[in-house]
Design a protein around this motif. Structure first.
Motif, PDB file in Angstrom:
ATOM      1  N   TYR A 192      14.395 -23.794 -60.463  1.00 54.01           N
ATOM      2  CA  TYR A 192      14.547 -25.091 -61.121  1.00 54.01           C
ATOM      3  C   TYR A 192      15.880 -25.779 -60.823  1.00 54.01           C
ATOM      4  O   TYR A 192      15.971 -27.002 -60.914  1.00 54.01           O
ATOM      5  CB  TYR A 192      14.387 -24.915 -62.637  1.00 54.01           C
ATOM      6  CG  TYR A 192      12.996 -24.525 -63.036  1.00 54.01           C
ATOM      7  CD1 TYR A 192      11.934 -25.409 -62.884  1.00 54.01           C
ATOM      8  CD2 TYR A 192      12.715 -23.256 -63.550  1.00 54.01           C
ATOM      9  CE1 TYR A 192      10.636 -25.050 -63.239  1.00 54.01           C
ATOM     10  CE2 TYR A 192      11.428 -22.891 -63.899  1.00 54.01           C
ATOM     11  CZ  TYR A 192      10.393 -23.798 -63.739  1.00 54.01           C
ATOM     12  OH  TYR A 192       9.115 -23.443 -64.087  1.00 54.01           O
ATOM     13  N   LYS A 230       9.557 -25.718 -74.890  1.00 51.54           N
ATOM     14  CA  LYS A 230       9.868 -26.648 -75.975  1.00 51.54           C
ATOM     15  C   LYS A 230      10.764 -25.949 -76.982  1.00 51.54           C
ATOM     16  O   LYS A 230      10.455 -24.845 -77.447  1.00 51.54           O
ATOM     17  CB  LYS A 230       8.571 -27.109 -76.668  1.00 51.54           C
ATOM     18  CG  LYS A 230       8.780 -28.221 -77.685  1.00 51.54           C
ATOM     19  CD  LYS A 230       9.112 -29.544 -77.015  1.00 51.54           C
ATOM     20  CE  LYS A 230       9.223 -30.663 -78.056  1.00 51.54           C
ATOM     21  NZ  LYS A 230       9.615 -31.948 -77.423  1.00 51.54           N
ATOM     22  N   GLY A 290       8.665 -26.521 -68.648  1.00 52.52           N
ATOM     23  CA  GLY A 290       7.451 -26.209 -69.393  1.00 52.52           C
ATOM     24  C   GLY A 290       7.705 -25.427 -70.662  1.00 52.52           C
ATOM     25  O   GLY A 290       6.922 -24.542 -71.025  1.00 52.52           O
ATOM     26  N   PRO A 335      14.783 -33.275 -73.158  1.00 56.62           N
ATOM     27  CA  PRO A 335      13.357 -33.541 -72.924  1.00 56.62           C
ATOM     28  C   PRO A 335      13.000 -33.522 -71.438  1.00 56.62           C
ATOM     29  O   PRO A 335      11.909 -33.063 -71.054  1.00 56.62           O
ATOM     30  CB  PRO A 335      13.149 -34.932 -73.525  1.00 56.62           C
ATOM     31  CG  PRO A 335      14.212 -35.054 -74.564  1.00 56.62           C
ATOM     32  CD  PRO A 335      15.398 -34.339 -73.974  1.00 56.62           C
ATOM     33  N   LYS A 336      13.913 -34.021 -70.602  1.00 47.07           N
ATOM     34  CA  LYS A 336      13.682 -34.022 -69.154  1.00 47.07           C
ATOM     35  C   LYS A 336      13.445 -32.599 -68.651  1.00 47.07           C
ATOM     36  O   LYS A 336      12.469 -32.332 -67.939  1.00 47.07           O
ATOM     37  CB  LYS A 336      14.890 -34.635 -68.441  1.00 47.07           C
ATOM     38  CG  LYS A 336      14.920 -34.401 -66.933  1.00 47.07           C
ATOM     39  CD  LYS A 336      16.259 -34.811 -66.336  1.00 47.07           C
ATOM     40  CE  LYS A 336      16.379 -34.328 -64.890  1.00 47.07           C
ATOM     41  NZ  LYS A 336      17.685 -34.702 -64.287  1.00 47.07           N
ATOM     42  N   TRP A 337      14.320 -31.675 -69.042  1.00 48.85           N
ATOM     43  CA  TRP A 337      14.207 -30.308 -68.541  1.00 48.85           C
ATOM     44  C   TRP A 337      13.151 -29.493 -69.274  1.00 48.85           C
ATOM     45  O   TRP A 337      12.577 -28.563 -68.701  1.00 48.85           O
ATOM     46  CB  TRP A 337      15.573 -29.625 -68.599  1.00 48.85           C
ATOM     47  CG  TRP A 337      16.451 -30.105 -67.483  1.00 48.85           C
ATOM     48  CD1 TRP A 337      17.491 -30.984 -67.555  1.00 48.85           C
ATOM     49  CD2 TRP A 337      16.325 -29.753 -66.103  1.00 48.85           C
ATOM     50  NE1 TRP A 337      18.027 -31.205 -66.315  1.00 48.85           N
ATOM     51  CE2 TRP A 337      17.338 -30.461 -65.403  1.00 48.85           C
ATOM     52  CE3 TRP A 337      15.461 -28.916 -65.389  1.00 48.85           C
ATOM     53  CZ2 TRP A 337      17.497 -30.350 -64.023  1.00 48.85           C
ATOM     54  CZ3 TRP A 337      15.631 -28.806 -64.018  1.00 48.85           C
ATOM     55  CH2 TRP A 337      16.637 -29.515 -63.344  1.00 48.85           C
ATOM     56  N   GLU A 338      12.870 -29.829 -70.506  1.00 45.95           N
ATOM     57  CA  GLU A 338      11.739 -29.187 -71.191  1.00 45.95           C
ATOM     58  C   GLU A 338      10.453 -29.445 -70.418  1.00 45.95           C
ATOM     59  O   GLU A 338       9.630 -28.535 -70.220  1.00 45.95           O
ATOM     60  CB  GLU A 338      11.599 -29.739 -72.612  1.00 45.95           C
ATOM     61  CG  GLU A 338      12.599 -29.185 -73.614  1.00 45.95           C
ATOM     62  CD  GLU A 338      12.405 -29.782 -74.992  1.00 45.95           C
ATOM     63  OE1 GLU A 338      12.606 -29.070 -75.990  1.00 45.95           O
ATOM     64  OE2 GLU A 338      12.037 -30.985 -75.083  1.00 45.95           O
ATOM     65  N   LYS A 339      10.276 -30.670 -69.981  1.00 49.63           N
ATOM     66  CA  LYS A 339       9.067 -31.059 -69.242  1.00 49.63           C
ATOM     67  C   LYS A 339       9.006 -30.361 -67.889  1.00 49.63           C
ATOM     68  O   LYS A 339       7.951 -29.867 -67.478  1.00 49.63           O
ATOM     69  CB  LYS A 339       9.042 -32.577 -69.058  1.00 49.63           C
ATOM     70  CG  LYS A 339       7.777 -33.097 -68.392  1.00 49.63           C
ATOM     71  CD  LYS A 339       7.795 -34.625 -68.332  1.00 49.63           C
ATOM     72  CE  LYS A 339       6.513 -35.148 -67.677  1.00 49.63           C
ATOM     73  NZ  LYS A 339       6.518 -36.640 -67.595  1.00 49.63           N
ATOM     74  N   ILE A 340      10.138 -30.306 -67.197  1.00 49.39           N
ATOM     75  CA  ILE A 340      10.186 -29.682 -65.872  1.00 49.39           C
ATOM     76  C   ILE A 340       9.899 -28.186 -65.956  1.00 49.39           C
ATOM     77  O   ILE A 340       9.115 -27.633 -65.180  1.00 49.39           O
ATOM     78  CB  ILE A 340      11.558 -29.919 -65.216  1.00 49.39           C
ATOM     79  CG1 ILE A 340      11.738 -31.410 -64.884  1.00 49.39           C
ATOM     80  CG2 ILE A 340      11.708 -29.076 -63.946  1.00 49.39           C
ATOM     81  CD1 ILE A 340      13.135 -31.775 -64.416  1.00 49.39           C
TER      82      ILE A 340
END
Length: 233
Positions: free
Chosen positions: A217, A153, A151, A144-149
């Motif tokens: 990233y 899912k 962008g 979830p941390k890297w999904e948010k960073i």
């Protein structure tokens, strides 16, 4: 899945992949030291053979290293064995109990409580079940941390033992596969693999755009990739 052409150079079997790239890339891969060469589409087999001959001693050294590591990694799950967990080396301690349980203590020991009748296979099965559970805990935080960073899912994460890959991604299904062995490595290597696979949701190929996104990233990704690939799978 890409298919490679197999050629022999002295006593070395080499799998050659022709791609839309500019340079030649030679790798000796875990777990058993298979030799892989990726080359631009117009490069001949003779050029590949010359490269392998030039790197012959380096290749043989790495093949020997992987083969020796492979022998060392066989486990009987008895007291005194070295086991890695989250990048740290632990000494296994076996204690007999009615029900199996595993505890990490003092950043030095992994206590494995097992029924006295358990076979080596039963011990291995339970130990790997525990590793899987621990990896899932890490993924519940890191993905979830890297999904948010980044962008993106994903729809699904799966864990399995892989012989030649640390992870893979199906961009269409938005499904990630991660190697169970990653729970034994330092967290930064696990994050590298997660980022690598998530980036494939934006770019399927390992092209210039993919590398630019990786550098954006995770600036140290090349260091993590090199260090991780030095480990036995």
């Amino acid at each position: 899945m890409e298919k490679g052409k197999i050629i022999r150079v002295k006593d070395i079997e080499v799998t050659v992949y022709k791609k839309r790239i500019k340079n030649l890339h030679l790798n000796v891969l875990p777990p058993d030291g298979k030799v892989r060469v990726s080359v631009p589409e117009g490069v001949s087999d003779e050029v590949v053979k010359l490269l392998v001959i030039k790197k012959y001693h380096w290749i043989k050294k790495h093949i020997k290293s992987f083969q020796e590591q492979e022998r060392q990694t066989k486990r009987e799950y008895v007291s005194g064995e070295s086991h890695y967990f989250k990048g740290r080396r632990y000494i296994l301690r076996i204690e007999f109990a009615k029900r199996p349980k595993i505890e990490v203590k003092n950043k030095k020991y992994i206590y494995f409580y097992v029924p006295a009748h358990y076979t080596i296979q039963q011990r291995q099965n339970y130990y790997e079940k525990w590793l899987r559970k621990e990896l899932k805990k890490e993924l519940e935080i890191l993905v979830p941390k890297w999904e948010k960073i980044i962008g993106v899912k994903i729809n699904e994460i799966r864990i399995k033992k892989m012989k030649t890959k640390w992870g893979s991604c199906n961009p269409d299904a938005k499904r990630l596969w991660l190697n169970l062995e990653l729970i034994k490595k330092p967290t930064e290597y696990l994050e590298y693999v997660i980022v690598h696979e998530l980036i494939h949701l934006l770019e399927k190929k390992h092209n210039g755009r993919f590398k630019e996104l990786m550098s954006k990233y995770l600036p140290k990704w090349k260091i993590y990739r090199r260090q991780l690939n030095e480990f036995i799978l």
